[in-house]
Design a protein around this motif. Structure first.
Motif, PDB file in Angstrom:
ATOM      1  N   TYR A   1      53.784  49.046  42.004  1.00 43.33           N
ATOM      2  CA  TYR A   1      52.482  49.468  41.512  1.00 43.33           C
ATOM      3  C   TYR A   1      52.155  50.819  42.123  1.00 43.33           C
TER       4      TYR A   1
ATOM      5  N   GLY B   1      49.383  52.710  41.612  1.00 43.86           N
ATOM      6  CA  GLY B   1      47.976  53.090  41.523  1.00 43.86           C
ATOM      7  C   GLY B   1      47.509  53.801  42.781  1.00 43.86           C
TER       8      GLY B   1
ATOM      9  N   GLU C   1      41.789  51.121  42.035  1.00 43.94           N
ATOM     10  CA  GLU C   1      42.438  51.517  40.790  1.00 43.94           C
ATOM     11  C   GLU C   1      42.808  50.253  40.021  1.00 43.94           C
TER      12      GLU C   1
ATOM     13  N   GLY D   1      42.974  50.174  36.581  1.00 47.28           N
ATOM     14  CA  GLY D   1      43.482  50.492  35.251  1.00 47.28           C
ATOM     15  C   GLY D   1      42.489  50.183  34.152  1.00 47.28           C
TER      16      GLY D   1
ATOM     17  N   HIS E   1      44.815  43.254  35.578  1.00 47.14           N
ATOM     18  CA  HIS E   1      46.037  43.873  35.101  1.00 47.14           C
ATOM     19  C   HIS E   1      47.199  43.709  36.076  1.00 47.14           C
TER      20      HIS E   1
END
Length: 358
Positions: free
Chosen positions: A45, A47, A333, A335, A357
């Motif tokens: 991930y 982010g 974060e 998304g 998510h």
């Protein structure tokens, strides 16, 4: 999963069971919005965190900083998070009924297994023996390596939501939900030992030395005797749905929804604060984010509250600085998705967050 680590400061001990949370209709926000089965994903991930910058003249001082990010197994929403009270692990349960554990601050995957095919994980607790994972109609116990110990299901488990273990009943787990029965389950005997009327629902469970707090979706919190679970006091909190509450010392703090014209509900930006010594509300605390979930972050010197919004904004509220002169804000974060779950480590030095998510 997103993991934040405290940059400085001392932590104390904290008992924080995981549970589910609700939207303004009193419905669980962690359920899948549709179909979609579990699939293996090994993807990092990437982010990034960005500070949430409110308007106005404030001093933003972040006590926590981003540490690790990982995409949860299955790529679906993380509906339950729990730091392990016995091991250096954090447990994640998702909307597809899958549970994964991660080791250390870099979130290295330790174990991963399915606990339900048709129901999402709504709450996780760790024990000396292993973990307990609660879904809508089942309680699953597994050892940490992933081997199942038992699965309990009964006609009394219709819409389970949260669970709690506490010292006065060390061999039992208390389970509540959006149903009129609360269940005390004996882990040693493997059977339900007590059924209690909730008066409607029990959406959130919290433990205080004197009480077991049971919050329902109508905005009431029933404080029960931890020995026999009879109701000792009832607090009327928000005019709309209760979203979450926590207890530390003699303070109980809640977040929820307020009813407006035409019986419409909107997020109440005020945290309601109650003094358990006098069983009355004291000055509420206004937040800059829209509170959806909260946890106390106690230490020797201050008493702070971690407040998370559904949009992934996180504010650390100092109960001694109710004017927000010094802000501590972070934007997760997500998304564009909803933030669904959070937990705080037993040392109070790390926080974990999950969204729909990842």
């Amino acid at each position: 999963d997103s993991l934040l680590q405290e940059m400085d400061g001392e932590g104390g001990q904290y008992f924080a069971p995981a549970d589910g949370h609700f939207n303004q209709e009193g419905l669980y926000t962690g359920d899948p919005g549709g179909g979609g089965g579990y699939q293996d994903l090994e993807q990092a991930y990437d982010g990034q965190f960005a500070e949430f910058s409110p308007a106005g003249e404030y001093q933003n001082t972040n006590e926590f900083s981003p540490l690790s990010h990982v995409l949860g197994d299955g790529g679906v929403g993380i509906s339950a998070l729990a730091f392990d009270a016995q091991e250096e692990l954090i447990w994640m349960g998702n909307q597809a009924g899958h549970v994964t554990s991660y080791y250390g601050t870099q979130l290295e995957k330790y174990t991963s297994f399915q606990v339900s095919r048709g129901e999402g994980v709504r709450s996780i607790l760790t024990t000396e023996r292993g973990i307990l994972a609660l879904t809508q109609t089942r309680l699953r116990c597994q050892i940490r390596r992933g081997i199942p110990v038992f699965t309990h299901h009964s006609a009394n488990m219709l819409e389970m939501q949260c669970m709690l273990r506490y010292p006065q009943r060390p061999t039992q787990v208390l389970m509540g939900g959006i149903q009129d029965k609360m269940i005390s389950f004996d882990l040693e005997k493997g059977k339900e030992s007590q059924l209690l009327d909730t008066g409607g629902s029990c959406a959130v469970l919290r433990y205080h030395g004197r009480f077991v707090g049971c919050g329902d979706t109508t905005g009431k919190i029933h404080l029960r005797d931890p020995h026999n679970l009879t109701i000792q006091h009832t607090l009327d909190t928000h005019s709309g749905t209760l979203s979450d509450f926590d207890i530390n010392g003699h303070h109980l703090v809640t977040c929820g929804f307020a009813r407006h014209h035409g019986n419409l509900q909107a997020v109440d930006r005020f945290l309601m604060v109650y003094d358990l010594r006098i069983m009355r509300s004291i000055n509420p605390i206004q937040c800059l984010v829209e509170p959806c979930q909260l946890r106390f972050l106690p230490s020797e010197h201050t008493s702070k509250i971690v407040v998370m919004s559904a949009a992934g904004q996180v504010q650390l509220v100092d109960m001694a600085d109710v004017d927000n002169a010094k802000l501590d804000l972070l934007q997760l974060e997500t998304g564009g998705g909803m933030a669904l779950s959070m937990d705080i480590s037993p040392s109070n030095h790390c926080m974990a967050f999950g969204d729909e998510h990842s």
